[in-house]
Design an enzyme around this catalytic site. Sequence first.
Site, short mmCIF file in Angstrom:
data_model
loop_
_atom_site.label_atom_id
_atom_site.label_comp_id
_atom_site.label_asym_id
_atom_site.label_seq_id
_atom_site.Cartn_x
_atom_site.Cartn_y
_atom_site.Cartn_z
N TYR A 131 56.08 26.92 -67.36
CA TYR A 131 56.69 27.18 -66.63
C TYR A 131 58.18 28.33 -67.40
CZ TYR A 131 62.43 28.42 -66.32
OH TYR A 131 63.31 29.25 -66.75
N GLU B 116 63.31 29.97 -72.73
CA GLU B 116 62.35 29.00 -73.23
C GLU B 116 60.55 29.56 -73.51
OE1 GLU B 116 61.26 25.36 -72.83
OE2 GLU B 116 63.58 25.33 -72.79
N SER C 8 63.92 33.74 -70.06
CA SER C 8 64.16 32.19 -70.68
C SER C 8 63.98 32.24 -72.35
CB SER C 8 63.78 31.03 -69.79
OG SER C 8 63.82 29.84 -70.52
P1 NAP Z 1 68.08 26.53 -60.05
O1 NAP Z 1 69.41 26.41 -59.52
O2 NAP Z 1 66.69 25.99 -60.03
O3 NAP Z 1 68.19 27.83 -58.92
C1 NAP Z 1 66.45 28.11 -58.50
C2 NAP Z 1 66.46 29.38 -56.95
O4 NAP Z 1 65.33 29.37 -57.20
C3 NAP Z 1 67.25 28.10 -56.22
O5 NAP Z 1 68.01 29.07 -55.00
C4 NAP Z 1 65.95 27.31 -55.48
O6 NAP Z 1 65.96 27.54 -53.96
C5 NAP Z 1 65.53 28.98 -55.36
N1 NAP Z 1 64.34 28.97 -55.02
C6 NAP Z 1 62.96 27.78 -55.46
N2 NAP Z 1 61.75 28.16 -55.49
C7 NAP Z 1 62.00 28.92 -54.36
C8 NAP Z 1 60.71 30.17 -53.72
N3 NAP Z 1 59.50 29.73 -53.50
N4 NAP Z 1 61.21 30.92 -52.96
C9 NAP Z 1 62.07 31.69 -52.66
N5 NAP Z 1 63.35 30.67 -53.83
C10 NAP Z 1 63.16 30.02 -54.53
O7 NAP Z 1 68.02 27.76 -61.43
P2 NAP Z 1 68.83 27.85 -62.21
O8 NAP Z 1 70.06 27.79 -63.02
O9 NAP Z 1 70.31 29.15 -61.26
O10 NAP Z 1 68.54 29.60 -62.47
C11 NAP Z 1 68.57 30.52 -62.38
C12 NAP Z 1 67.06 31.24 -62.94
O11 NAP Z 1 67.33 31.56 -63.63
C13 NAP Z 1 65.70 30.82 -62.14
O12 NAP Z 1 64.70 31.57 -62.68
C14 NAP Z 1 65.69 30.25 -63.85
O13 NAP Z 1 64.16 29.65 -64.03
C15 NAP Z 1 66.91 31.31 -64.66
N6 NAP Z 1 66.96 30.57 -66.20
C16 NAP Z 1 68.11 29.51 -66.05
C17 NAP Z 1 68.35 29.26 -67.13
C18 NAP Z 1 69.09 28.11 -67.27
O14 NAP Z 1 69.75 27.64 -68.16
N7 NAP Z 1 69.61 27.68 -66.05
C19 NAP Z 1 68.49 29.82 -68.20
C20 NAP Z 1 66.80 30.65 -68.31
C21 NAP Z 1 66.81 31.49 -67.12
P3 NAP Z 1 66.53 25.81 -53.45
O15 NAP Z 1 67.83 25.95 -53.46
O16 NAP Z 1 65.59 25.60 -51.86
O17 NAP Z 1 66.06 25.41 -54.41
P1 GDP Z 2 65.18 22.86 -70.75
O1 GDP Z 2 65.27 23.22 -71.98
O2 GDP Z 2 65.09 24.41 -69.54
O3 GDP Z 2 64.03 21.51 -70.95
O4 GDP Z 2 66.23 22.39 -70.35
P2 GDP Z 2 66.76 20.39 -69.47
O5 GDP Z 2 67.90 20.19 -69.60
O6 GDP Z 2 65.92 20.24 -68.77
O7 GDP Z 2 66.14 19.59 -71.13
C1 GDP Z 2 66.56 20.57 -71.87
C2 GDP Z 2 65.86 19.04 -73.27
O8 GDP Z 2 66.36 18.42 -72.93
C3 GDP Z 2 64.78 19.42 -73.66
O9 GDP Z 2 64.05 18.99 -75.39
C4 GDP Z 2 64.12 17.87 -72.85
O10 GDP Z 2 62.98 17.26 -73.50
C5 GDP Z 2 65.86 17.38 -73.67
N1 GDP Z 2 65.59 15.40 -72.49
C6 GDP Z 2 65.95 14.44 -73.48
N2 GDP Z 2 65.82 13.47 -72.39
C7 GDP Z 2 66.07 14.36 -71.20
C8 GDP Z 2 65.80 14.14 -69.31
O11 GDP Z 2 65.85 13.13 -69.44
N3 GDP Z 2 65.60 15.28 -68.56
C9 GDP Z 2 65.79 16.21 -68.79
N4 GDP Z 2 65.29 17.31 -68.32
N5 GDP Z 2 65.74 16.45 -70.63
C10 GDP Z 2 65.91 15.33 -71.26
#
Ligand code: NAP
Ligand code: GDP
Length: 355
Positions: A164, A143, A141
Amino acid sequence: MSNDISCPRRALISGITGQDGSYLAEFLIKQGYQVHGIVRRTSLFNTDRIDHIYQDPHENNPQVFLHYGDMTDGTGLRRILHKVRPDEIYNLAAQSHVKVSFDQPEYTADTVATGTLRLLEAVRDYMDETGSVVRIYQAGSSEMFGSSLPPQSEVTPFHPRSPYAVSKVAAYWYAVNYREAYGMYIANGILFNHESPRRGETFVTRKITRAATRIKLGLQQKIYLGNLASRRDWGYAGDFVEAMWLMLQQEKPDDYVVATGEAHSVEEFLEAVFAILELNWREYVEIDARYFRPAEVDFLLGDPVKVRNVLGWKPRVNFDDLVRMMVESDLELARQEKTLRDAGHRIVSRGMAIG
Ligand code: NAP
Ligand code: GDP
């Protein structure tokens, strides 16, 4: 890889029920894969995002198979590996919410960091025992860059700012270490934020599109947010999962930043959403301290040169298209809620207070 051309390649996705898992599963099915997903046990069904591609295993020729498992349970992961015999593994499972990771740091580390280690150990043993070769994608990520200045690329130092992000850095280095120590094929994707109509409703983009569309239809009065100044490089999840697959099709494993190369503030995202709905966001947004993080990541902007040049990947959906796509989808959801409400059903806005 499977040598028999009549036998489809098998992909195993941890986190198949998540946003990315669902788009990746759709994409891999189109590529002709047999897709296996790890689903954790919950007391209610958690397969909403993949119900449209799942077929009952009793039916003919299903392409998607689900297996109960959890990143905190190494024995189960090993059993799934032997059952599925995957060619490719996409490790997407995670407690993926930054704010929640401050409340649940140990659980976040257990699923994200140690969970990855459990999977890598299981694959290492599986390959030793069977002589099979398995390619692994590890979901890193942006992050991980945290407070490192933008634009961030593959050579930018990590400075994580949440449990995280620290856990993702650990998982990244486990992946690099297993690649170097055991010659395993593992690619780290360092993906910048990517969103969609399937994004979890407590991430800021989806929280805003859900609330704004509900406000438009009179289902909600206000939206409570935290820091509006932070900037993110937001892309479309459907585009980003294709980069994951491309990483595993290369001769050698490597690490790639995946990003659009364009950043916007949370305030700009708000502006764009409310403008489509012909509303002034300032009349509806309240700032609530509970949504600020103990440590913030101010500015993420990816440098996507490597992914473009080496993988030939570039995003198809731009910022405006993404915002419109999410608003249109959530407007439809809000219309359905309104129909139910007008018919006398009680409508509950679930979990909006949490993230
Ligand atoms: P998400 O929607 O939160 O999906 C996370 C998945 O992991 C869900 O299927 C969840 O199951 C499963 N999970 C959580 N805890 C688990 C456990 N203990 N054992 C097995 N499965 C578990 O995340 P996403 O947005 O699809 O992201 C996919 C991956 O990319 C994650 O690793 C995330 O950290 C990473 N990532 C995401 C972004 C982004 O912007 N979306 C950016 C960079 C990296 P449930 O459905 O049951 O909750
Ligand atoms: P992140 O980049 O993985 O932390 O994705 P988020 O969508 O959770 O947050 C993106 C940015 O939005 C971060 O800088 C947060 O601090 C900001 N933010 C502001 N208000 C909110 C809120 O109500 N919920 C979340 N999730 N983020 C917020």
